[in-house]
Design a protein around this motif. Sequence first.
Motif, PDB file in Angstrom:
ATOM      1  N   GLY A 100     -30.379 -11.683 -79.946  1.00 23.50           N
ATOM      2  CA  GLY A 100     -30.294 -10.431 -79.186  1.00 23.50           C
ATOM      3  C   GLY A 100     -29.146  -9.563 -79.675  1.00 23.50           C
ATOM      4  N   GLU A 101     -27.994 -10.200 -79.871  1.00 19.00           N
ATOM      5  CA  GLU A 101     -26.814  -9.448 -80.320  1.00 19.00           C
ATOM      6  C   GLU A 101     -27.011  -8.900 -81.723  1.00 19.00           C
ATOM      7  N   LEU A 102     -27.591  -9.731 -82.590  1.00 17.97           N
ATOM      8  CA  LEU A 102     -27.823  -9.299 -83.978  1.00 17.97           C
ATOM      9  C   LEU A 102     -28.768  -8.095 -84.010  1.00 17.97           C
ATOM     10  N   ILE A 103     -29.867  -8.187 -83.251  1.00 17.86           N
ATOM     11  CA  ILE A 103     -30.846  -7.097 -83.259  1.00 17.86           C
ATOM     12  C   ILE A 103     -30.236  -5.840 -82.639  1.00 17.86           C
ATOM     13  N   GLU A 104     -29.493  -6.028 -81.567  1.00 12.67           N
ATOM     14  CA  GLU A 104     -28.870  -4.881 -80.905  1.00 12.67           C
ATOM     15  C   GLU A 104     -27.920  -4.156 -81.858  1.00 12.67           C
ATOM     16  N   GLU A 105     -27.117  -4.947 -82.560  1.00 14.25           N
ATOM     17  CA  GLU A 105     -26.169  -4.391 -83.527  1.00 14.25           C
ATOM     18  C   GLU A 105     -26.924  -3.671 -84.644  1.00 14.25           C
ATOM     19  N   TYR A 106     -27.992  -4.315 -85.106  1.00 14.68           N
ATOM     20  CA  TYR A 106     -28.790  -3.724 -86.189  1.00 14.68           C
ATOM     21  C   TYR A 106     -29.353  -2.368 -85.753  1.00 14.68           C
ATOM     22  N   PHE A 107     -29.897  -2.309 -84.547  1.00 13.54           N
ATOM     23  CA  PHE A 107     -30.462  -1.051 -84.062  1.00 13.54           C
ATOM     24  C   PHE A 107     -29.395   0.028 -83.933  1.00 13.54           C
TER      25      PHE A 107
ATOM     26  N   LYS B 171     -25.652 -11.633 -90.164  1.00  8.89           N
ATOM     27  CA  LYS B 171     -24.789 -10.686 -89.458  1.00  8.89           C
ATOM     28  C   LYS B 171     -24.876  -9.339 -90.167  1.00  8.89           C
ATOM     29  N   MET B 172     -24.358  -8.306 -89.520  1.00  9.73           N
ATOM     30  CA  MET B 172     -24.509  -6.945 -90.051  1.00  9.73           C
ATOM     31  C   MET B 172     -23.939  -6.780 -91.452  1.00  9.73           C
ATOM     32  N   ASP B 173     -22.847  -7.493 -91.756  1.00 10.14           N
ATOM     33  CA  ASP B 173     -22.236  -7.363 -93.088  1.00 10.14           C
ATOM     34  C   ASP B 173     -23.200  -7.780 -94.197  1.00 10.14           C
ATOM     35  N   ASP B 174     -24.162  -8.636 -93.843  1.00  6.89           N
ATOM     36  CA  ASP B 174     -25.119  -9.120 -94.860  1.00  6.89           C
ATOM     37  C   ASP B 174     -26.217  -8.095 -95.154  1.00  6.89           C
ATOM     38  N   CYS B 175     -26.354  -7.088 -94.282  1.00  5.27           N
ATOM     39  CA  CYS B 175     -27.449  -6.116 -94.445  1.00  5.27           C
ATOM     40  C   CYS B 175     -27.126  -5.147 -95.576  1.00  5.27           C
ATOM     41  N   PRO B 176     -28.141  -4.708 -96.328  1.00  4.46           N
ATOM     42  CA  PRO B 176     -27.898  -3.710 -97.365  1.00  4.46           C
ATOM     43  C   PRO B 176     -27.449  -2.391 -96.734  1.00  4.46           C
ATOM     44  N   HIS B 177     -26.472  -1.743 -97.344  1.00  5.74           N
ATOM     45  CA  HIS B 177     -26.010  -0.430 -96.859  1.00  5.74           C
ATOM     46  C   HIS B 177     -26.055   0.556 -98.022  1.00  5.74           C
ATOM     47  N   ASP B 178     -27.226   0.644 -98.660  1.00  8.15           N
ATOM     48  CA  ASP B 178     -27.314   1.482 -99.862  1.00  8.15           C
ATOM     49  C   ASP B 178     -28.056   2.791 -99.610  1.00  8.15           C
ATOM     50  N   GLY B 179     -28.363   3.070 -98.354  1.00 11.67           N
ATOM     51  CA  GLY B 179     -28.988   4.361 -98.037  1.00 11.67           C
ATOM     52  C   GLY B 179     -30.486   4.423 -98.267  1.00 11.67           C
TER      53      GLY B 179
END
Length: 195
Positions: free
Chosen positions: A94-101, A15-23
């Motif tokens: 689909g939802e995960l990729i859409e959110e990621y984009f 899910k999106m929370d697992d993605c790195p958000h370090d810029g």
Amino acid sequence: MLNLHRAEFIRSAVKMDDCPHDGLPQIVFAGKSNVGKSSVINRLLNRKNFARVGGQPGKTVHINFFMIDERAYFVDLPGYGYAKVSKAEKQRWGELIEEYFADAGITMGFQIVDIRHKPTAEDKVMTDWFLGTGVPFTVIANKLDKIKKSEREASLRLIRQTLMLPEEVAVVPFSAEKGDGRDEVLEKILTQVGE
């Protein structure tokens, strides 16, 4: 210069929370399940089994993040279009990729297609997602070693027409097997990540 030898797997995001958000720049790779996405990443890094090559298409069900030289991520998106996956699973991807984009701050994208076949409706959807982000992206026409030289131009033209690519989007003939196209793709990455 980006040191491609310094590559490590960081995490699989469900899910999106697992993605790195370090810029750090995120270089995204997308493609159908059996198009050789992992093989393309392995070839770019000159590593044999770095990104897992699934014996079965549809293996990558998470967004996989690989840190390159502590300066950028290679992001391997779940393969799409594999028939044997349940509807619920397809929807989840689909939802995960859409959110990621929508949210990820993608730096640049690579869409991988099979040079031997006309792109599918799902390929077209992915192209439209990339175009919608406004980030630079390139189409990698993989499996070049599987067609005759004489077929190359017509295949590339068909890909460009089917995906309705604007002129500025390059289509790079590529062979994960033999390495054709590797330098051209790396050059595009370096222009985004910086030397």
